[in-house]
Write a protein that holds these residues in place. Structure first.
Motif, PDB file in Angstrom:
ATOM      1  N   UNK A  91      55.532   6.389 125.837  1.00 44.70           N
ATOM      2  CA  UNK A  91      55.120   7.573 126.285  1.00 44.70           C
ATOM      3  C   UNK A  91      55.004   8.700 125.339  1.00 44.70           C
ATOM      4  N   UNK A  92      56.045   8.742 124.447  1.00 50.66           N
ATOM      5  CA  UNK A  92      56.319   9.587 123.525  1.00 50.66           C
ATOM      6  C   UNK A  92      55.057   9.472 122.552  1.00 50.66           C
ATOM      7  N   UNK A  93      54.690   8.433 122.124  1.00 45.23           N
ATOM      8  CA  UNK A  93      53.390   8.485 121.165  1.00 45.23           C
ATOM      9  C   UNK A  93      52.481   9.002 121.897  1.00 45.23           C
ATOM     10  N   UNK A  94      51.995   8.853 123.138  1.00 45.36           N
ATOM     11  CA  UNK A  94      51.073   9.699 123.729  1.00 45.36           C
ATOM     12  C   UNK A  94      51.135  11.140 123.861  1.00 45.36           C
ATOM     13  N   UNK A  95      52.171  11.604 124.134  1.00 44.37           N
ATOM     14  CA  UNK A  95      52.723  13.099 124.013  1.00 44.37           C
ATOM     15  C   UNK A  95      52.351  13.783 122.560  1.00 44.37           C
ATOM     16  N   UNK A  96      52.902  12.918 121.563  1.00 43.80           N
ATOM     17  CA  UNK A  96      52.485  13.313 120.342  1.00 43.80           C
ATOM     18  C   UNK A  96      51.123  13.334 120.036  1.00 43.80           C
ATOM     19  N   UNK A  97      50.430  12.511 120.195  1.00 45.07           N
ATOM     20  CA  UNK A  97      49.069  12.691 120.094  1.00 45.07           C
ATOM     21  C   UNK A  97      48.248  13.769 120.835  1.00 45.07           C
ATOM     22  N   UNK A  98      48.751  14.045 121.853  1.00 45.41           N
ATOM     23  CA  UNK A  98      48.025  15.198 122.594  1.00 45.41           C
ATOM     24  C   UNK A  98      48.432  16.375 121.866  1.00 45.41           C
ATOM     25  N   UNK A  99      49.813  16.586 121.197  1.00 48.19           N
ATOM     26  CA  UNK A  99      50.188  17.798 120.561  1.00 48.19           C
ATOM     27  C   UNK A  99      49.525  17.952 119.333  1.00 48.19           C
ATOM     28  N   UNK A 100      49.024  16.750 118.528  1.00 41.93           N
ATOM     29  CA  UNK A 100      48.083  16.628 117.473  1.00 41.93           C
ATOM     30  C   UNK A 100      46.753  17.112 117.961  1.00 41.93           C
ATOM     31  N   UNK A 101      46.423  16.909 119.039  1.00 46.50           N
ATOM     32  CA  UNK A 101      45.002  17.610 119.554  1.00 46.50           C
ATOM     33  C   UNK A 101      45.008  18.976 119.811  1.00 46.50           C
ATOM     34  N   UNK A 102      46.198  19.449 120.309  1.00 50.26           N
ATOM     35  CA  UNK A 102      46.353  20.875 120.527  1.00 50.26           C
ATOM     36  C   UNK A 102      46.300  21.810 119.246  1.00 50.26           C
ATOM     37  N   UNK A 103      47.189  21.058 118.242  1.00 51.18           N
ATOM     38  CA  UNK A 103      47.277  21.892 116.966  1.00 51.18           C
ATOM     39  C   UNK A 103      45.808  21.921 116.473  1.00 51.18           C
ATOM     40  N   UNK A 104      45.137  20.768 116.544  1.00 54.36           N
ATOM     41  CA  UNK A 104      43.476  20.910 116.213  1.00 54.36           C
ATOM     42  C   UNK A 104      43.000  21.891 116.767  1.00 54.36           C
ATOM     43  N   UNK A 105      42.854  22.012 118.075  1.00 58.42           N
ATOM     44  CA  UNK A 105      42.293  23.086 118.711  1.00 58.42           C
ATOM     45  C   UNK A 105      42.764  24.729 118.215  1.00 58.42           C
ATOM     46  N   UNK A 106      44.001  24.474 117.909  1.00 58.49           N
ATOM     47  CA  UNK A 106      44.624  26.007 117.492  1.00 58.49           C
ATOM     48  C   UNK A 106      43.945  26.149 116.070  1.00 58.49           C
ATOM     49  N   UNK A 107      43.754  25.324 115.092  1.00 56.34           N
ATOM     50  CA  UNK A 107      43.158  25.425 113.945  1.00 56.34           C
ATOM     51  C   UNK A 107      41.656  25.819 114.038  1.00 56.34           C
ATOM     52  N   UNK A 108      41.143  25.075 115.032  1.00 58.42           N
ATOM     53  CA  UNK A 108      39.651  25.478 115.364  1.00 58.42           C
ATOM     54  C   UNK A 108      39.631  27.169 115.657  1.00 58.42           C
ATOM     55  N   UNK A 109      40.462  27.460 116.502  1.00 55.52           N
ATOM     56  CA  UNK A 109      40.317  28.954 116.497  1.00 55.52           C
ATOM     57  C   UNK A 109      40.692  29.711 115.491  1.00 55.52           C
ATOM     58  N   UNK A 110      41.571  29.253 114.709  1.00 53.32           N
ATOM     59  CA  UNK A 110      41.771  30.046 113.406  1.00 53.32           C
ATOM     60  C   UNK A 110      40.369  30.298 112.755  1.00 53.32           C
ATOM     61  N   UNK A 151      63.116  19.329 118.196  1.00 53.27           N
ATOM     62  CA  UNK A 151      64.436  19.155 118.950  1.00 53.27           C
ATOM     63  C   UNK A 151      64.247  17.803 119.817  1.00 53.27           C
ATOM     64  N   UNK A 152      63.035  17.765 120.308  1.00 54.79           N
ATOM     65  CA  UNK A 152      62.966  16.745 121.372  1.00 54.79           C
ATOM     66  C   UNK A 152      62.988  15.350 120.540  1.00 54.79           C
ATOM     67  N   UNK A 153      62.380  15.207 119.491  1.00 50.95           N
ATOM     68  CA  UNK A 153      62.259  14.301 118.563  1.00 50.95           C
ATOM     69  C   UNK A 153      63.683  13.909 118.063  1.00 50.95           C
ATOM     70  N   UNK A 154      64.371  15.070 117.707  1.00 48.63           N
ATOM     71  CA  UNK A 154      65.679  14.729 117.122  1.00 48.63           C
ATOM     72  C   UNK A 154      66.515  14.078 118.217  1.00 48.63           C
ATOM     73  N   UNK A 155      66.532  14.572 119.623  1.00 51.77           N
ATOM     74  CA  UNK A 155      67.217  14.132 120.722  1.00 51.77           C
ATOM     75  C   UNK A 155      66.922  12.563 120.846  1.00 51.77           C
ATOM     76  N   UNK A 156      65.481  12.153 120.749  1.00 50.80           N
ATOM     77  CA  UNK A 156      65.166  10.927 120.702  1.00 50.80           C
ATOM     78  C   UNK A 156      65.900  10.162 119.859  1.00 50.80           C
ATOM     79  N   UNK A 205      58.706  18.960 126.384  1.00 46.79           N
ATOM     80  CA  UNK A 205      59.412  18.681 127.538  1.00 46.79           C
ATOM     81  C   UNK A 205      59.222  17.311 128.055  1.00 46.79           C
ATOM     82  N   UNK A 206      57.987  16.659 128.017  1.00 48.97           N
ATOM     83  CA  UNK A 206      57.910  15.407 128.583  1.00 48.97           C
ATOM     84  C   UNK A 206      58.602  14.458 127.467  1.00 48.97           C
ATOM     85  N   UNK A 207      58.602  14.783 126.126  1.00 49.95           N
ATOM     86  CA  UNK A 207      59.484  13.815 125.310  1.00 49.95           C
ATOM     87  C   UNK A 207      60.721  13.933 125.683  1.00 49.95           C
TER      88      UNK A 207
END
Lengths: 237, 237
Positions: free
Chosen positions: B94-113, B142-147, B208-210
């Motif tokens: 499940x965490x891998x899934x969330x990380x992948x989506x975070x990566x997608x969001x980071x790419x979207x932010x880069x696209x906006x830049x 923090x969520x990854x450290x907690x993991x 939060x999901x992580x």
């Protein structure tokens, strides 16, 4: 579940558990499809009651998510599924996750209907909304049908549809931004339409994910992040 | 992995496989954290090179997702993990899934830049962007450290942070819409900032999901869709 291996299990109980997971997934899918339909209607008709119904249904969807996840975990712990059975459990689990997120997006759309209702209705941007909304609802339905029938061709069509929806979404956003600049008094309303469009576009992405889960289930191939042409090759092998 | 049951396995190979999954998850998490940082910097400095780097890194993230998912599936098929081991595999997946989506969001932010760079820089809305961006990057860390440390208290703090970020996000969006109405010439740029804000807010949701995955892993309780007070009770039991 035609063409599927669950009939060959020696344990009738195991069969029953897999069938139960499948049944619950389809039930959850049915609720989510309804949610999209009602959310769209709440937007078009600026109907707060329908919007509130959509948000209320999300509680049901969330409960189903937790329930099915618990069931699939128990199957993993007790039955040690392998091969197709394992892929089935993994696909159910991933699809449940996508359905839950679709439910969230439907709720966000309903929230925008409520916001839109506050400053009176206006048809601006609604043509695109209706069109894209109906299209992604069909995609969700098609992806779940493909799952039920283990139909990779139907799943592939959903992937193709998603490409089209992404293009239509980009055009709709551009049109909306142009209108905002032409008439700044519409900005607040246009932003609500913008968020709704975005939510529908996300629903399309989740339908695409479900379709990819079907391909993984049937073909045993992880086709995420692959180009459509590559996926088509995989399916024709 | 302190306090964790993998040390007790009779099969050294099984231990090695779990450790490998953990290691790869953390490596993927490290790349994603970096992606958020670079995406944020690309926005603030309107730096296209950094934006392109963020988008390029997403390919790496996607590959890691597919790789780790394959590993965890193989562990399920071969090792039939139960109890904590099974929860570990499910949480990793499940965490891998969330990380992948975070990566997608980071790419979207880069696209906006990249979009923002087209019409020259302007600081409008950037204070909020920087603040929220830095906050969600910390949450992911923090969520990854907690993991890694199986620390449910730290995980709970991430859930609390997410509540705050959601409020700050809502305020930032309102401020931005007000500015758009005051000066419609800024609409196009403001929309880019709006999408970036949204992407950061979504990253917070994934952190939060992580954190919830950590609680599930350690406590065996599914706390999704539960109120913070209820979750706190679960942790104190």
């Amino acid at each position: 579940m035609p063409n599927f291996s669950i009939d060959q299990h020696t344990s009738a109980q195991f069969n029953a558990e897999l069938e139960e997971a499948r049944k619950n997934l389809m039930e959850m899918g049915g609720i989510v499809e309804q949610q999209i339909e009602i959310a769209l209607k709440s937007l078009i008709d600026v109907d707060i009651e329908l919007a509130e119904k959509t948000i209320k249904m999300d509680k049901e969807v969330n409960k189903m998510e937790v329930k099915i996840d618990k069931e699939t975990t128990q199957i993993l712990a007790k039955r040690h599924p392998a091969a197709t059975d394992l892929r089935f459990i993994i696909s159910v689990s991933k699809t449940v996750n996508d359905l839950e997120r679709i439910g969230d997006e439907a709720s966000k759309i309903a929230q925008q209907s409520i916001e839109l209702s506050k400053d009176g209705a206006g048809p601006q941007g609604y043509v695109e909304l209706r069109h894209i909304g109906e299209k992604v609802r069909e995609m969700v339905q098609a992806s779940l049908d493909a799952f039920a029938r283990l139909d990779t061709d139907a799943a592939f069509e959903v992937l193709q549809q998603d490409k089209k929806v992404d293009l239509e979404y980009n055009t709709a956003v551009r049109t909306l931004v142009t209108k905002m600049m032409e008439d700044p008094r519409t900005i607040t309303r246009a932003i609500n339409v913008l968020w709704s469009l975005r939510a529908f576009e996300r629903i399309g992405d989740h339908a695409r994910n479900i379709a990819m889960n079907v391909i993984y289930l049937v073909k045993g191939k992880d086709v995420r992040h692959k180009k459509l042409e590559k996926i088509e090759e995989t399916l024709n092998k």
